[in-house]
Design an enzyme around this catalytic site. Sequence first.
Site, PDB file in Angstrom:
ATOM      1  N   ASP A   1     -10.309 -12.298   7.940  1.00  0.00           N
ATOM      2  CA  ASP A   1      -8.941 -11.907   8.335  1.00  0.00           C
ATOM      3  C   ASP A   1      -8.961 -10.681   9.238  1.00  0.00           C
ATOM      4  O   ASP A   1      -8.223  -9.719   9.022  1.00  0.00           O
ATOM      5  CB  ASP A   1      -8.095 -11.641   7.095  1.00  0.00           C
ATOM      6  CG  ASP A   1      -6.592 -11.652   7.396  1.00  0.00           C
ATOM      7  OD1 ASP A   1      -6.216 -12.197   8.455  1.00  0.00           O
ATOM      8  OD2 ASP A   1      -5.810 -11.117   6.589  1.00  0.00           O
TER       9      ASP A   1
ATOM     10  N   VAL B   1       0.848  -1.192   0.000  1.00  0.00           N
ATOM     11  CA  VAL B   1       0.000   0.000   0.000  1.00  0.00           C
ATOM     12  C   VAL B   1       0.881   1.239   0.000  1.00  0.00           C
ATOM     13  O   VAL B   1       1.798   1.359   0.821  1.00  0.00           O
ATOM     14  CB  VAL B   1      -0.944   0.029   1.221  1.00  0.00           C
ATOM     15  CG1 VAL B   1      -1.809   1.295   1.199  1.00  0.00           C
ATOM     16  CG2 VAL B   1      -1.829  -1.213   1.240  1.00  0.00           C
TER      17      VAL B   1
END
Length: 514
Positions: free
Chosen positions: A351, A211
Amino acid sequence: MLTGKKITDPMFDRSYKLQNFVSNALSDRVIDVIDPFNLHELSRYDAAMAMDCLEMLLDIGVRCALESPQFRPDIKDTLSILETVRRVFEDNTGGTETYTTGSFQDAVLVAQINSRSLPWNRLEVPEVPSRNLVERNSGGADRNVAATRQSMDPSPQMAPNSVTVSYTRQLRDPSPQMAPNLATVSYMDLHKATNGFSSANLVGAGGFGSVYKGTFDQEYVRLLLGDSGIEDEIGIAIAIKVFNLQRRGAVKSFNTEYQTLNDIDHTYLVKLITTCTSVDQDGHDFRAILFEFMDQGSLEMWLHPTYKSNHHGPIKPRILTLYARISIGIDIAYALDYLHNQCKNQIIHCDLKPGNILIDKNMFARIADFGLAITLPEYPSMNLCSSSTGIRGTTGYIAPEYGLGCKMTTKGDTYSFGILLLEMLTGKKPTNRMFRGGLNLHNFVSLSLPDDVIKITDPLMKVMTSANKGDDKRVEDCLTRMYSIGLACSKTSAKDRPDMRDVLYELESIRNIF
């Protein structure tokens, strides 16, 4: 047809093809790749509008030439897009001769022939905008181009050097139906915004990619956001999640994350801005998702700060108060209640962990990273089993029944939430070295209640209380109730775990009396 170059031109080879030549020029260097004959024709019309139309035509060509067949558009969609571009060109330039009797007419004719001979097996053709809808006042041309680009992107899979932007609705509206407003952005735009994907702009990394923080000018950000409902205060920074397509499962993760977030919207879920399906400057497939940038980083950074220093000395770590931790727990519970109980089909995040909880500038929490998410089938008999889908999640947060091959349910997320809540309160990760020989985070807390509740609580936590007598007891009671919720959610048996809606109500009750 548009560049005047053959695919066998000596300038092209196996690693640098015609589509790479065009893709690298989109957005800011279109004029460099256009056939000089077409450039000559531009002088007869509104050059800016004609150039926009040429850019969109080139974009269509790049999409159709993608290496991966599954990402190429259906010919029916291509025909619709070409017809829409032609109408925009005619309405805004008056050009009804050269581009309808030359190369552009040829492109439309070929698409019409192919549309009758090839299977239409992917998407319905979007309705072509009526000419009466074209704005002819000053500035109308730009808005019409945006409308055309909206029809150009019925799916993210059709956007090789552009993005399909599906904007979310009003920030507080939890309805899962979206109101998309599509726009385009090129790979080179992302490359420029991140300074060549520089490590200086790297803000995080995961199993399937990295990211980056991308910086755009304010006008460009406004163009991307449109009427999305995302607050106009996000500034010029956008989070760009770039997928490492060399990793097995990365493309599937990209598709899952886009498809999941494109269909849902909630205040406490990360906001999808756009996706980019393209090719990079080396001709390799490129996938990225753009999100609203979260100024305060992840919950992981707050719970487990890294001690740094500068020339003034050690930098004091940021610490969450007990009230802030309760509020963050409530934000996450709101989001999970939405995913589990309010969407058309239940969604399992799979997750949930501190690294996937992002904090915005107002200290509200957002659940992020839906790359492993599962949308449950409408019929319970079709529920998926972990034995067939593989165990999803991160060690320490995975529900124990998944290791036994049991079916995937929302109670798996509830377990992860329980472990997450215990970690928020104790400051200890479930993978801490102290947890071995049968001792785990759940048992550690269970054995310490109720007498040692303060002793096991994160020493970094600043419990904000007044000097009034009895406040210590009030704080201890709140902590005990919070720990009890974490223990209930992380029970070994899935059927014994509470529904997230009940968890939400209990957490709100605790905050109200704190």
